[in-house]
Motif scaffolding. Structure first.
Motif, PDB file in Angstrom:
ATOM      1  N   CYS A 105       0.847  -1.191   0.000  1.00 58.74           N
ATOM      2  CA  CYS A 105       0.000   0.000   0.000  1.00 58.74           C
ATOM      3  C   CYS A 105       0.881   1.240   0.000  1.00 58.74           C
ATOM      4  N   ILE A 106       0.229   2.386  -0.054  1.00 63.59           N
ATOM      5  CA  ILE A 106       0.920   3.668   0.061  1.00 63.59           C
ATOM      6  C   ILE A 106       0.343   4.381   1.278  1.00 63.59           C
ATOM      7  N   ILE A 107       1.216   4.883   2.135  1.00 59.46           N
ATOM      8  CA  ILE A 107       0.782   5.587   3.341  1.00 59.46           C
ATOM      9  C   ILE A 107       1.367   6.992   3.321  1.00 59.46           C
ATOM     10  N   VAL A 108       0.490   7.973   3.452  1.00 62.38           N
ATOM     11  CA  VAL A 108       0.899   9.379   3.374  1.00 62.38           C
ATOM     12  C   VAL A 108       1.061   9.955   4.783  1.00 62.38           C
ATOM     13  N   GLY A 109       2.255  10.488   5.077  1.00 59.55           N
ATOM     14  CA  GLY A 109       2.496  11.178   6.336  1.00 59.55           C
ATOM     15  C   GLY A 109       2.473  10.298   7.562  1.00 59.55           C
ATOM     16  N   ARG A 110       2.213  10.911   8.730  1.00 61.16           N
ATOM     17  CA  ARG A 110       2.029  10.244  10.029  1.00 61.16           C
ATOM     18  C   ARG A 110       3.224   9.410  10.479  1.00 61.16           C
ATOM     19  N   CYS A 111       4.427   9.822  10.128  1.00 57.34           N
ATOM     20  CA  CYS A 111       5.644   9.099  10.535  1.00 57.34           C
ATOM     21  C   CYS A 111       5.616   7.642  10.107  1.00 57.34           C
ATOM     22  N   ALA A 112       4.949   7.344   8.997  1.00 52.26           N
ATOM     23  CA  ALA A 112       4.826   5.949   8.554  1.00 52.26           C
ATOM     24  C   ALA A 112       6.189   5.324   8.285  1.00 52.26           C
ATOM     25  N   ASP A 113       7.115   6.097   7.749  1.00 47.86           N
ATOM     26  CA  ASP A 113       8.453   5.560   7.469  1.00 47.86           C
ATOM     27  C   ASP A 113       9.134   5.096   8.751  1.00 47.86           C
ATOM     28  N   ARG A 176      14.720  16.173   5.360  1.00 43.97           N
ATOM     29  CA  ARG A 176      16.157  16.086   5.092  1.00 43.97           C
ATOM     30  C   ARG A 176      16.437  14.853   4.238  1.00 43.97           C
ATOM     31  N   ALA A 177      17.266  15.004   3.235  1.00 45.85           N
ATOM     32  CA  ALA A 177      17.454  13.955   2.229  1.00 45.85           C
ATOM     33  C   ALA A 177      17.829  12.604   2.824  1.00 45.85           C
ATOM     34  N   ASP A 178      18.679  12.600   3.851  1.00 42.71           N
ATOM     35  CA  ASP A 178      19.139  11.312   4.382  1.00 42.71           C
ATOM     36  C   ASP A 178      18.097  10.617   5.259  1.00 42.71           C
ATOM     37  N   SER A 179      16.911  11.219   5.385  1.00 45.39           N
ATOM     38  CA  SER A 179      15.807  10.571   6.098  1.00 45.39           C
ATOM     39  C   SER A 179      14.966   9.704   5.166  1.00 45.39           C
ATOM     40  N   TYR A 180      15.217   9.810   3.858  1.00 45.53           N
ATOM     41  CA  TYR A 180      14.358   9.139   2.874  1.00 45.53           C
ATOM     42  C   TYR A 180      15.193   8.418   1.820  1.00 45.53           C
ATOM     43  N   ASP A 181      14.517   7.585   1.036  1.00 45.20           N
ATOM     44  CA  ASP A 181      15.181   6.902  -0.072  1.00 45.20           C
ATOM     45  C   ASP A 181      15.199   7.771  -1.325  1.00 45.20           C
ATOM     46  N   LEU A 182      14.191   8.625  -1.467  1.00 43.58           N
ATOM     47  CA  LEU A 182      14.091   9.477  -2.657  1.00 43.58           C
ATOM     48  C   LEU A 182      13.318  10.749  -2.322  1.00 43.58           C
ATOM     49  N   CYS A 183      13.887  11.891  -2.666  1.00 45.16           N
ATOM     50  CA  CYS A 183      13.211  13.186  -2.505  1.00 45.16           C
ATOM     51  C   CYS A 183      12.988  13.783  -3.893  1.00 45.16           C
ATOM     52  N   ILE A 184      11.770  14.241  -4.152  1.00 46.00           N
ATOM     53  CA  ILE A 184      11.416  14.726  -5.492  1.00 46.00           C
ATOM     54  C   ILE A 184      10.766  16.101  -5.414  1.00 46.00           C
ATOM     55  N   ASN A 185      11.223  17.013  -6.249  1.00 51.64           N
ATOM     56  CA  ASN A 185      10.575  18.320  -6.416  1.00 51.64           C
ATOM     57  C   ASN A 185       9.468  18.153  -7.454  1.00 51.64           C
ATOM     58  N   SER A 186       8.227  18.127  -7.001  1.00 53.37           N
ATOM     59  CA  SER A 186       7.097  17.891  -7.904  1.00 53.37           C
ATOM     60  C   SER A 186       6.848  19.050  -8.860  1.00 53.37           C
ATOM     61  N   SER A 187       7.468  20.201  -8.594  1.00 53.79           N
ATOM     62  CA  SER A 187       7.280  21.360  -9.469  1.00 53.79           C
ATOM     63  C   SER A 187       8.010  21.196 -10.794  1.00 53.79           C
ATOM     64  N   ILE A 188       9.036  20.365 -10.827  1.00 49.71           N
ATOM     65  CA  ILE A 188       9.850  20.219 -12.037  1.00 49.71           C
ATOM     66  C   ILE A 188       9.129  19.414 -13.107  1.00 49.71           C
ATOM     67  N   LEU A 189       8.620  18.242 -12.740  1.00 44.23           N
ATOM     68  CA  LEU A 189       7.935  17.376 -13.705  1.00 44.23           C
ATOM     69  C   LEU A 189       6.414  17.509 -13.654  1.00 44.23           C
ATOM     70  N   GLY A 190       5.903  18.227 -12.660  1.00 47.55           N
ATOM     71  CA  GLY A 190       4.452  18.306 -12.491  1.00 47.55           C
ATOM     72  C   GLY A 190       3.936  17.045 -11.806  1.00 47.55           C
ATOM     73  N   ILE A 191       2.660  17.031 -11.476  1.00 46.65           N
ATOM     74  CA  ILE A 191       2.087  15.897 -10.753  1.00 46.65           C
ATOM     75  C   ILE A 191       2.196  14.606 -11.557  1.00 46.65           C
ATOM     76  N   GLU A 192       1.738  14.625 -12.787  1.00 41.61           N
ATOM     77  CA  GLU A 192       1.749  13.398 -13.600  1.00 41.61           C
ATOM     78  C   GLU A 192       3.173  12.919 -13.886  1.00 41.61           C
ATOM     79  N   GLY A 193       4.066  13.847 -14.141  1.00 45.15           N
ATOM     80  CA  GLY A 193       5.458  13.472 -14.394  1.00 45.15           C
ATOM     81  C   GLY A 193       6.106  12.875 -13.157  1.00 45.15           C
TER      82      GLY A 193
END
Length: 211
Positions: A105-113, A176-193
């Motif tokens: 599944c996908i879990i948004v927020g709530r310290c799920a990681d 912070r980048a080292d807290s995650y596996d991947l950080c993405i700026n959604s403004s660059i590719l847009g939502i669909e990208g």
């Protein structure tokens, strides 16, 4: 798909929408507000109380006390005396762990990681964005936000809440980048990208694990 994806997000970055679209692609569930309903049902707390304390910071009690009480369970005397904000966190923490055991599944927020840090099949993502794009999205989403300044104020307030909540309960740092596996700026590719990029990332991750 056999992977659980957690998504941390800046307010206005489209993180929830992105999570839902990725979930639709893979035919799995995306938990955001739905997690609150389930946490309320399983903990016995009223849903309104959980919503009122959702991803909100707290200054009372020490982190260690929270985690010690978690190990004792809901019926301990320590839990009874615990602030409501901590009880809500533990209810969500419990629910996240249960959901992860059931299916991908996908879990948004709530310290799920952080809640799922002991599982091997978890990808932790963070979605952020440029201020201009985030303000535009906030104004489109909330009709009562009538100026860029109000949108900016709302964005700063929400992100401060999320940051304080995450940094308090987690052993990592929000955004912070080292807290995650991947950080993405959604403004660059847009939502669909951004959705396409994440789908490719998940597929490559799963292929790599099979090799």
């Amino acid at each position: 798909m056999n992977t659980i994806v957690t998504i941390g997000r800046q307010f206005g970055s489209g993180g929830r929408e992105i999570g839902e679209m990725v979930a639709d692609h893979f035919g799995i569930k995306c938990y955001d507000k739905e997690l609150l309903s389930r946490a309320a049902k399983e903990s016995g707390f009223c849903e309104e109380m959980i919503q009122n304390h959702d991803e909100r910071p707290t200054n009372s009690f020490l982190y260690n006390l929270v985690m010690d009480t978690y190990s004792f369970g809901y019926n301990s005397s320590s839990f009874v005396d615990m602030p409501i904000s901590h009880k809500v966190f533990l209810a969500q923490f419990d629910t996240i762990k249960k959901i992860a055991k059931e299916e991908p599944c996908i879990i948004v927020g709530r310290c799920a990681d952080y809640a799922l840090s002991d599982l091997p099949n978890v990808l932790n993502l963070f979605i952020y964005g440029d201020e201009e794009c985030k303000i535009k999205r906030i104004r489109e989403r909330f009709s009562d936000i009538t100026s860029n300044e109000k949108a900016r104020e709302m964005m700063i307030k929400k992100d401060k809440q999320r940051q304080s909540y995450y940094n308090y309960y987690s052993s990592k740092k929000w955004g912070r980048a080292d807290s995650y596996d991947l950080c993405i700026n959604s403004s660059i590719l847009g939502i669909e990208g951004t959705v396409k990029l994440i789908i490719q990332y998940i597929e490559d991750y799963e292929a790599a694990k099979k090799d």
